[in-house]
Structures are given as structure tokens and as C-alpha cells.
Design an enzyme around this catalytic site. Structure first.
Site, PDB file in Angstrom:
ATOM      1  N   HIS A 116       0.873  -1.182   0.000  1.00  0.00           N
ATOM      2  CA  HIS A 116       0.000   0.000   0.000  1.00  0.00           C
ATOM      3  C   HIS A 116       0.901   1.220   0.000  1.00  0.00           C
ATOM      4  CE1 HIS A 116      -3.817   2.165   0.717  1.00  0.00           C
ATOM      5  NE2 HIS A 116      -2.960   3.067   1.178  1.00  0.00           N
ATOM      6  N   CYS A 117       0.766   2.069  -1.016  1.00  0.00           N
ATOM      7  CA  CYS A 117       1.650   3.230  -1.158  1.00  0.00           C
ATOM      8  C   CYS A 117       0.880   4.497  -0.817  1.00  0.00           C
ATOM      9  CB  CYS A 117       2.189   3.303  -2.587  1.00  0.00           C
ATOM     10  SG  CYS A 117       3.173   4.793  -2.885  1.00  0.00           S
ATOM     11  N   PRO A 118       1.226   5.175   0.299  1.00  0.00           N
ATOM     12  CA  PRO A 118       0.499   6.403   0.632  1.00  0.00           C
ATOM     13  C   PRO A 118       0.712   7.505  -0.398  1.00  0.00           C
ATOM     14  CG  PRO A 118       2.365   6.086   2.105  1.00  0.00           C
ATOM     15  CD  PRO A 118       2.253   4.828   1.298  1.00  0.00           C
ATOM     16  N   ASN A 122      -3.137   4.385  -2.505  1.00  0.00           N
ATOM     17  CA  ASN A 122      -3.801   3.169  -2.970  1.00  0.00           C
ATOM     18  C   ASN A 122      -2.859   1.993  -2.799  1.00  0.00           C
ATOM     19  OD1 ASN A 122      -5.837   1.613  -4.002  1.00  0.00           O
ATOM     20  ND2 ASN A 122      -5.744   2.441  -6.082  1.00  0.00           N
TER      21      ASN A 122
END
Ligand SMILES: [Zn+2]
Ligand SMILES: [Zn+2]
Length: 251
Positions: A116-118, A122
């Protein structure tokens, strides 16, 4: 439309846009326009803004594309899943094929979840991975372009023994900020791109392609599209029909 209502992700994704846009504005105002060379400014201004535009378009598509969320299901009653059937997620009840993981931020199980990449607010999963790869690629290229524009004349001047360049009244603080943004953008996005490409090319779960195909080539096509074309590097082209991976959830 898919959108993750996560405060940290929204702040980080907005910061990504703000830094990219300010990088472009600073490049124009602090470097290209003071150079007073119209052709130089037009060529490099256009190239940087094309790369930045492609980076932000890829960012938007990464953020707003469902990364491959599995349908939520009824939580199991305690019985272990029968052999050969997908395991049930204890958190959302989704039937989970190999490679899928539950994301606590998205609240869903994601097919081929990478992380999960802030910065894109997403998950990076099977259905938006191409856009994430393009986002990191174009961000790194735009930042590298800005770095070269700043560094090459400085290195030439250093070689000649003159540190001060054409215009002594240039806003030094703006140039320093531009340099820091471009350098950190290049290092961070370049590292992310390298990690993604390594992970894609060595993915052991991609089903074999036609006989004789190298697995790295099959892996690359599974993410970017069935055949090499301009669509591979376009954030506006979707990935096409999902690879017939046989990993569909069995509900
Ligand atoms: Zn789950
Ligand atoms: Zn997530």
C-alpha cells in the site's frame, strides 16, 4: 470510481502533485526563463512538462483504479477450507487466491498485492500496477531531466574554474529547493521503479506464455499488455483483459 478515504494517503498524494507542479514552476522561473535563450527554454520546458504531465496522469490512474479488490464474502464458520479451494480472509471473508493479501488501509483483499503506497493513496495490485510503474518511471525521468539541466552547466563552469554562471542575480534559494526536490524525486522514484521492475520480472506466479518464451518477457507482458506497443508507456491505455491467470476467486 475507486478512492481510498485515508487521511495520510490524501495528504501524501496531494504533496506528490504539489512537489511535481512546483518543480515545473521553479524550473521555468528560476532556471529556464532567466537563461534568456528562447529555443533552449522552449525545448527543455516542453520536455520537462511532458514528462511531468505523464507522471501526474499515471499517478491519477494509479490512485483511482481498483487495484484488484476481491469480493468480500461471508466470514467462515470455523471450518478449514477444503484442499484446493482458495483460503478465506479472516478479516473480510474474501476467497483469497495465492498472491492476494488483505490491506488494512483499503479494508479489502487485493489480488497480487505488492504494497500500500500512501504517495498514490492506494494499494499497488494486479490491476493498477502498470500505472504505478509508469508513475515512478516518468517521475524519475522528469527529475533526472531537471537535475541534468542544473548540474551540467554547473559542472562545466566548475571545470572552467568559474562557479558563477550567466546570471549572478538568479534566485539561489529557489534553485536550491528545485535541486533538492529533483534529487529526492529521482532517488525515491528511481528506487521504486527498480523495485517494481525486479518484482515483476522475477514474479514466479505468472503462468507460462507460449512455448520458448522467456519468463521475464511473459512477466512483463502480464503487467504492461499482451504485445509491445505505445500502449505500454501510455497512462491512458488500460492494461487490457486481465491475464488468464486462473487466479480468480472461487466464492
Ligand atoms: Zn481480506
Ligand atoms: Zn491498500
Amino acid at each position: 470510481m475507486w478512492f481510498v478515504p485515508d487521511a495520510l494517503g490524501i495528504v501524501c498524494a496531494s504533496a506528490t502533485w504539489a512537489l511535481t507542479l512546483s518543480e515545473g514552476a521553479l524550473l521555468l522561473s528560476a532556471w529556464l526563463l532567466p537563461a534568456r535563450r528562447p529555443a533552449y527554454s522552449a525545448v527543455h520546458g516542453s520536455l520537462f512538462h511532458l514528462l511531468a504531465f505523464l507522471a501526474l496522469a499515471s499517478h491519477a490512474r494509479t490512485m483511482l483504479t481498483d487495484p484488484g479488490a476481491l469480493p468480500v464474502g461471508v466470514l467462515p464458520t470455523g471450518a478449514a477450507p477444503a484442499p484446493g479451494l482458495a483460503a478465506r480472509c479472516p478479516l473480510c471473508g474474501a476467497a483469497r487466491p495465492p498472491g492476494a493479501h488483505h490491506c488494512s488501509v483499503c479494508g479489502r483483499c487485493i489480488r497480487k498485492a505488492h504494497h500500500h503506497c500512501p504517495w498514490v493513496n492506494n494499494c499497488v495490485g494486479e490491476d493498477n500496477r502498470k500505472f504505478f510503474v509508469l508513475f515512478t518511471l516518468y517521475t524519475a525521468l522528469a527529475a533526472l531531466h531537471a537535475l541534468l539541466l542544473l548540474a551540467v552547466p554547473a559542472l562545466c563552469a566548475y571545470a572552467r574554474g568559474e562557479w558563477d554562471l550567466q546570471t549572478p542575480v538568479r534566485p539561489r534559494a529557489s534553485l536550491f529547493f528545485l535541486f533538492v526536490v529533483a534529487l529526492s524525486g529521482f532517488l525515491f522514484a528511481g528506487l521504486m521503479f527498480t523495485i517494481q521492475m525486479h518484482s515483476i520480472l522475477t514474479d514466479p506466479q505468472t503462468p507460462p506464455g507460449e512455448p520458448g518464451q522467456a519468463s521475464v518477457w511473459t512477466n512483463l507482458k502480464a503487467v504492461l499488455g499482451p504485445r509491445p506497443s505505445a500502449a505500454w508507456i501510455s497512462p491512458f491505455a488500460s492494461m487490457g483483459p486481465r491475464a488468464a491467470s486462473g487466479l480468480q476467486a472461487e466464492v
